[in-house]
Each structure stands twice: as C-alpha cells, then as structure tokens.
Design an enzyme around this catalytic site. Structure first.
Site, short mmCIF file in Angstrom:
data_model
loop_
_atom_site.label_atom_id
_atom_site.label_comp_id
_atom_site.label_asym_id
_atom_site.label_seq_id
_atom_site.Cartn_x
_atom_site.Cartn_y
_atom_site.Cartn_z
N GLU A 17 0.85 -1.19 0.00
CA GLU A 17 0.00 0.00 0.00
C GLU A 17 0.89 1.25 0.00
O GLU A 17 1.84 1.29 0.76
CB GLU A 17 -0.91 0.03 1.23
CG GLU A 17 -1.91 1.17 1.13
CD GLU A 17 -2.91 1.20 2.30
OE1 GLU A 17 -2.83 0.34 3.19
OE2 GLU A 17 -3.73 2.10 2.30
N GLU A 68 -5.32 -2.62 12.83
CA GLU A 68 -5.06 -3.49 11.67
C GLU A 68 -6.05 -4.65 11.64
O GLU A 68 -6.51 -5.06 10.57
CB GLU A 68 -3.62 -4.03 11.69
CG GLU A 68 -2.53 -2.96 11.79
CD GLU A 68 -2.67 -1.80 10.82
OE1 GLU A 68 -3.21 -2.00 9.72
OE2 GLU A 68 -2.24 -0.67 11.18
#
Ligand code: B3K
Ligand code: ZN
Length: 880
Positions: A129, A306
């Site tokens: 990412e 997360e």
C-alpha cells in the site's frame, strides 16, 4: 528542479478499470539481490468499462523484464512497449478471458525506499500500500481490481526457514541445494495493495481464538528470536480486538489463520495485509521493563486497528485512493472506540482530541490543507495524513453521534452486507447509513469535500423575565488551498447546562426535557432558545468534543474554574482546565512581550489545588487534568507564533505551580510511588501517570531533594514508564548526574533498538541549551542510521516536530539542518523524506525573520535535482 514535472491525479478523472484480473499466481524465487518473479495473470475485459482500446497497460517500476507471453505465446519486442512506469501490450483478446505470464527480476537489497519487496535486517518482506505492488511485478495496481492470489515462495532453508504469504498454507516441499518452497492461497479476492510475503529466520509465538460461531483461529506472531519474550501483550491485544469486534459490530474473522510479523524497518506503524499483517516492531514488542504504559496502549490500539481493517478496508475496500478515509477514518474511529472501552473512555477521548487539535488543526490551517476525501494528488503516499485519518475518524464519530449507537450499528451492518467483496466510495458508506436509518445526510456530506477547521462563535443572552437562555451560534471556516469560500456544515453540538450549585439544569428545548441534548447546527448563524431557567445556567458546550471545530466563547476565569470543578462531562471538565491555563498563559505571554514582571493568577493555583486533592477515582484522568496545554497547542492559538515566549510563559506557570503547591505534589508523589513491576492494568497505569506528572512539576524546582528523588526513581525503576519519566526529569533540568544517567541508560539498553529510540528522542526534545549541538553529535553516533525509519523519526523527526524552542532557533540552524537531512533522505527513502519536510510547511505562521529562513530552505529543496515526487509535492505545495 525535478527532471520532468510530475503528474497530478484527479478524483474527477476516475474511470472503471478496462480489464479485471480474476486470479493471480505468483512464484517467487527469493534471493537478496536477485529475486525472480513469475506471475500468471488471468484477465478479462471489464464489462463496466466504456473504453474500447485493444491495448492493455500494466504498471511496473524498477523491474527487469525477462519474458512475457499471452496464452502461451511469447511476445516479441514489437508487440509491447516498456517504459519506466508501464508495460503496454498493444493487443490483447477482447472477446474472451486470456492469460499473461510475466517473468521479471527485482533487487530487494537495493530497495531502501521500503516499498515493494525489501530487506529488513536479514528478513525479506513487502509493503504494497498504496502503490508498492508495481515494484514487485507488472499489474493493474489499483484498488478496484480485486483478484484471488495463489503464491509460492522458494528460498534457502537456512536463510529463510519461514516463508509466509496471505491466506492458508496449501503445500510445501523440499528442493535441491538446501532450498524449500511453501504455497499459500487466499480465498478472498483482494486488491494487490493487500498482498504480502515474508521470508526469514523467525520464531513463532502461537495462540488460538475461538470465534463467536465456534471456529478456531490459529494466531501466530513472528519475531526475531531475541524478541520472543516481548509478544504476550500483542497477542492478548489481538484476542481482545477479535472479541470486541464481534461484540460491538457483530464482525467475525474469516480465515483460519491470522499472522503478524514484526520488522525493524518500516515506513509507518503497521499494514493490514490480508491474514498477514506486517508491523513495525514498535507496535508489537513490549515487556514492562522495555515499554512504557503509553507503548502498551499504542500497541493495543494499532493491533486493533489493523485487525479491524479486515472488515473496514479488506472485505470492503476503496474504489480509488481518494476514498482512503473510507477505510482509514472509519478504522481509526473503530480503534478509538476499542481503546476507550479497554482503558478509560474519558482519558482516551482527551488524548485523541489533544492530538487532533495540536497536529491535525495545524495541517488544516496550513498550505497542505485538504478535505478528508482529497480531490488531487501527485504522490498518494503523501495523503496518509492526520486529516484523512484523524479528522476522518471525527467525521465518522459525528455520524455515530447523529444516528446514535444503535442507528450507527444498523448502518454499518447494511454497509458491510451490501458491499462485502466490493471496492466502494465514501458516498456508499454515507448512503448505507442513510438507508438503514431512513434519514438524509445531504448537508453532512460537505465534511467529505471541504477542508479547514470550522470555527463556532457562540454568544449567550439570558432573559431573567422570560427565564430563557438564547444561544447564538455562528459558523465559519477559513479559506484553504483552492477553496476560498465554504458552505455551512451540519455540525452536531452536544450541550449541557449547569445550575449555580454545579448540578445539571434540565434543558427544555422544543417541547422535550433532557439533561443533555445534541444541537443540529446547520446554518451560518442560528439561535437556540431554552426555557424554564429561573437562574442563568453555566453552559457546557461541545461536550465530548462532539465536532472537530474551534469553539470561541467568552468565558471568565471563574466560570472556567467552576466548570473544571463541576462539569459532569469528563471531556469538558478537562477542557475547562485547559482553557483556564490557556488564558493564564496568554496573559503571561503578553507580559513577556512587553517586558513586564510575571505573576501567576491565583485562580489557577486554587483550581490545581482542588484537582490535586480530589482524585475522583480515575488517576489517569487526574493526571490529565494536571497537564498544561502543550506548546504546540498554544502555538495554534497565536497569530504569529512566538516560540520563546510560549515556552517561557508555560515554564513559568509550571514552576510557580510547583512552588506554590509543592506539598501537594510531593504528597501525591509519595502516595503513589510504589515498588511496581510495571504490570499493565488500569490501577497501576493511573498511579504511574499521576506520580510522574507530579515528578515533572517537582523537577522544575531544581533542588537537591528533587534531584535525589528523580535519581532514585531512575536507578530503582523496574518498569520503563518510571525509568523514562525519571530520566526525562533529569535530562530537562540542571541535574548534576545528567550525563551519567544518559550513559547508564544507553549501556543498559544498547541491545534494545526501541529503547534506544527513546534515548535519542529524549535528547532531541530537550529544552535545555546545547540541544542542537547534541542532535548534531547524535547524528554521528554509531547507533544512528539513516536507513532505519524509527531511528530517523526518533532523532530528526523528534527534533523538528517536537522541539519548537530549538528547532526554530532564530539563527536558522534548525531549518538548515532539517533541509540537509531531507535531501539526504530523498534518495534513500522518499516517503520518510517527505514526512520530514512537514516541519517547514508552517513557515507562514512565524515572524518575518523565521519565515525568510524557512522559506529559503524549502526553496533550496525544491531546486534540487532528482527530487522524488513525494518531497516535491510537499515542498512545492508548502511554498505555494
Ligand atoms: N494502511 C496502512 C498504511 C499504509 C501507508 C502507505 N504509505 C496502515 C494503516 O493505516 O493501517
Ligand atoms: Zn489503517
């Protein structure tokens, strides 16, 4: 200057992908300097796409092509075009699915940008990412292309005994030459930014979680051997997060395995790759003697964050990167709720607001201001900002406030059910909340497109005869880049009223009677009237910080002291103390600027005395009530920031309070200074926080007694919270044992990188003279390393972002130093380099001399050759 001016990408230009990749098979032959990638892409034309070209463009950077074939036919050079950023195949089948096989080579060792496949210590790992996958192989590297991945990793058995990727392990075997392979398959389609692989000599700490539907999930945390004894807290945090998401959002984990790998070299905190999170060691490793209570809290928060992404981000992902706040704002909101529930909601909320107001508000008021859904970027990595994350979370929190907990949950249920497996937009999120609740949030949507921090200016008028209180609320929002004029927002403002004895006065509004209400502020100016008030109440507005705005309301010091004593809203009670201190400090700043003698208002001494003597039970909260507003928050309130006056005024308040309330601080210190192992539970954390807040005040007295206390605590501490607090008191004073304590700390912890980071930061943020010389010397310390982001942040980041007094030295040495480091980092690690530039972005807020000096360094950066897109964007926009 850069070689060519970099391209801007616009939200308005979004079009659906021309092709889709349903399935990918990746084969890695892993070597530090020469990893071979073989990628099999199963493609087809996207029926949603309007484009009609026969060509296929795959994105790739820093790759060496070996071969390319379509449906088994190798391509000749004339059939494709290769440049630095793309591979264009001139003609691909239009009427049927087809397969492309690409072989390429990458060099992980040369990758200091830590994006794509890279080496961290001796371990290979990835970060994809936002657009790192294209540094692994050519692909449709955009989040709305979702594929099922099968990955086979081959590597040396001694160097890479552990080979990990997303999903479930589906095969493994031995090969010649001491090599072996492992295959992984992820049954969930995902964008390539969620791909990950890890290979290395790792130990596994294993546990298990049984989900609400009774499925057993294997939990595995992978770390280097010497860190095995620091994983217990991360594991417990993971289990807490999994349970919490089931209980709060009804969301259950989907794979049979959840893995976390901790790596030393990482550009940010952590990454939510499907089933295989990669974490900065900072947010995994903790033992009471190596990690502070705040570290423990951050670990639980980031592990939660997360984990929560598995639904808000992975199962439902973003259509394009402009929608980043869809997953980040929402997930930050979720992790804030989680941490509040785990610790103290009051304390957590104050900490979050404090961070938002000191840091995000500055971003929103400067040249880099952007809406939570930006409209243009040059480098998307620059948009992982406080605005997208923290303000994004505030926007979600306002939706939660407007819909109520049950309505918000209904909306989230619909969102996840409606969009599971899709790549969607912020608009889809708001729409789901609307549809589930039968409401319309049309005006509220402006929060997604308007930048800047709104200002609420409040006037009150009490009419004794009619027993009515009229509150007039005006909203405005200063111009931001490309947005000179703003439309009014829909702002939820929570309100309570206090009677003269401090009890709650009932709010009679629109025919209802309640102890607290939420006002819907929607117009540029609005008046709200409250009836049946025989006496003028004290207004408690914006309770819980119900909107990310600046509140302007005339308050006397006595009124603030009253609220600090009586407000039942824990946030506003704290806020009253803060505003009291702000007013007192600004009077002192005026006196300093006029060279007048300084005197402390007695009202603040009395207010602090009552806080010191009334615990109310939550010691962490009591410690927060004692904390003076930070220098950076005070800076935000000044038209032209005077770093020296701010520092001097705040220090004066702190020292004078310590003198006048010496006995109370000392008594509390002694009462709570117990011999503690550092166990992380609310009671012990509160005791440490309060005691160390007292120590920090007492250390301003600079006397033998306090020097002795600090040194005693430093050497006898059995936990890092106490050891660091004592060392900080020593380093920020004239303590005779300063050098000795720093040396002893270094020797004690030289094997623990995360503790040594603290050692660097403490020295870089010291307010004592000579700090800049110390920072320069530390740059040459053998433990300093420009290739380790944590170390760079702990020294260069800390000095430039958390030491205003010295960074803004009037001779400009701080600015020059920062620009030097930015340019050195520009080639090594553009993402870290561009983060460091933000230290110069606020130049317009300073006096003419400093403005000139800061601007000069920004110009020097922009004029440099081979500037990365990352640095170019931040530096040039800062100058604009
Ligand atoms: N999603 C990642 C951040 C990626 C940053 C890329 N430059 C971590 C997180 O927010 O959870
Ligand atoms: Zn995130």
């Amino acid at each position: 200057m850069r070689d060519a001016s970099p391209q801007t990408v616009f939200l308005k230009d979004y079009t659906p992908p021309e092709y889709l990749i349903d399935q990918v098979e990746l084969n890695f032959d892993l070597h530090e300097q020469r990893t071979q990638v073989r990628s099999i892409l199963n493609l087809r034309r996207n029926p949603q796409s309007q484009e009609r070209s026969a060509a296929l463009t795959l994105l790739g950077e820093e790759l060496q092509l070996v071969s390319i074939a379509i449906d088994g036919q190798p391509l000749e050079q004339s059939q494709y075009l290769l440049d630095g950023e793309a591979l264009i195949v001139h003609e691909v089948p239009q009427d049927r699915p087809f397969q492309i096989v690409i072989e390429n080579i990458i060099n992980p060792q040369a990758n200091t940008a830590l994006e794509g496949l890279y080496l961290s210590s001796s371990m290979l790992c990835t970060q994809c990412e936002a657009q790192g996958f294209r540094k692994i192989t050519w692909f449709l590297d955009r989040p709305d292309v979702m594929s099922r991945f099968k990955t086979t990793l081959t590597g040396d058995k001694s160097k890479y005994p552990v080979l990990l990727s997303n999903g479930n392990k589906v095969g493994q075997g031995e090969l010649e030459n001491n090599r072996h392979w492992v295959s992984w398959e992820d049954p969930f389609a995902k964008p390539c930014y969620l791909f990950a692989l890890v290979a290395g000599q790792l130990e596994c700490v294993a546990d298990e979680f049984v989900t609400m539907s009774g499925r057993r999930i294997a939990l595995e945390i992978f770390v280097e051997k010497h860190n095995v004894d620091k994983c217990a807290h991360a594991m417990q945090s993971l289990k807490n997060a999994m349970r919490w998401d089931e209980e709060t959002y009804g969301l259950e984990y989907d794979l049979d395995l959840y893995m976390i790998v901790a790596v030393d070299h990482f550009n940010m905190g952590a990454m939510e790759n499907k089933g295989l999170n990669v974490f900065n060691t900072k947010f995994v490793l903790a033992r009471p003697d190596t990690a502070t209570d705040s570290d423990y809290e951050h670990i639980e928060g980031v592990i939660g964050h997360e984990y929560f992404h598995n639904w808000s981000g992975n199962r439902v992902t973003c259509r394009d990167w402009f929608q980043l706040s869809l997953k980040e704002g929402f997930t930050v909101f979720r992790d804030q709720q989680f941490s509040g529930d785990r610790t103290s909601p009051a304390v957590k909320r104050i900490e979050d607001v404090n961070a938002l107001r000191t840091r995000q508000f500055a971003e929103d008021a400067g040249p880099l201001a952007h809406p939570i859904r930006p409209e243009a970027y040059i480098e998307i990595n620059n948009f992982y900002t406080l605005t997208v994350y923290e303000k994004g979370a505030e926007v979600v929190r306002m939706l939660h406030t407007l819909l109520g907990a049950a309505g918000f949950r209904k909306g989230c249920d619909l969102y996840f059910q409606r969009h599971d497996g899709q790549a969607v937009t912020c608009e889809d999120f708001v729409k789901a909340l609307e549809d589930a609740n039968g409401v319309e949030l049309e005006q509220f949507r402006r929060w997604y497109s308007q930048a800047g921090t709104p200002v609420l200016t409040v006037g009150q008028q009490y009419d004794a005869e009619s027993q009515q209180l009229h509150l007039t609320i005006q909203q405005s929002c200063p111009p931001t880049p490309n947005q000179p004029v703003k439309a009014p927002l829909h702002i939820p403002v929570k309100l309570g009223l206090l009677a003269a004895d401090g009890s709650a006065a009932t709010i009679h509004y629109n025919g209802s009677s309640q102890a607290e209400i939420t006002l819907n502020v929607t117009e540029a100016e609005q008046t709200f009237s409250f009836a049946k008030l025989p006496q003028q109440p004290v207004v408690s507005l914006l309770r819980g910080f119900s909107a990310p705005v600046t509140l302007k309301m005339e308050r006397s010091l006595d009124e603030l002291a009253f609220l600090l004593r009586h407000d039942s809203d824990t946030f506003n009670r704290w806020e009253a103390g803060q505003q009291l201190a702000v007013q007192v400090i600004f009077k002192l700043i005026d006196a300093i600027e006029l060279s007048r003698p300084l005197q402390l208002e007695p009202v603040i001494v009395d207010a602090y005395r009552s806080v010191l003597t009334d615990s109310g039970g939550d010691l962490s909260y009591q410690a927060l009530l004692l904390a003076l507003p930070e220098e950076s928050y005070l800076s935000g309130q000044m038209a032209i920031i005077d770093v020296e006056a701010i520092h001097q005024a705040r220090e004066f308040v702190k020292k004078t309070l310590a003198e006048q309330l010496h006995a109370e601080f000392k008594q509390l210190y002694v009462q709570h200074h117990l011999d503690e192992s550092g166990i992380f539970d609310a009671g012990a954390v509160g005791r440490r926080r309060l005691k160390n807040a007292c120590l920090s005040y007492l250390s301003k007295l600079e006397n033998e007694d306090v020097y002795h206390i600090a040194e005693q605590q430093f050497y006898s501490a059995r936990n890092m919270t106490d050891q660091m607090a004592a060392l900080s008191a020593i380093v920020n004073s004239n303590h005779p044992a300063k050098a000795r304590s720093l040396d002893s700390f270094y020797m004690q912890w030289r094997q623990e990188a995360l503790v040594i980071d603290k050692w660097f930061t403490l020295q870089a943020t010291s307010s004592m003279p000579n700090t800049f010389a110390t920072v320069q010397a530390l740059m040459k310390h053998p433990a300093f390393d420009m290739k380790t982001p944590n170390r760079v942040r702990s020294l260069i980041g800390a000095f430039s972002q958390a030491n205003p007094l010295h960074f803004h030295a009037i001779n400009g040495e701080g600015y020059r130093f920062l620009a030097d480091q930015v340019l050195a980092l520009n080639t090594l690690n553009p993402q870290i380099a561009s983060r460091m530039v933000t230290g110069l972005a606020q130049w317009r807020r300073y006096d003419a001399a400093r403005q000139g000096l800061m601007k000069q360094q920004l110009q020097r950066i922009v004029a440099t050759e081979h500037l990365s897109k990352d640095v170019y964007e931040i530096a040039s926009k800062s100058l604009a």
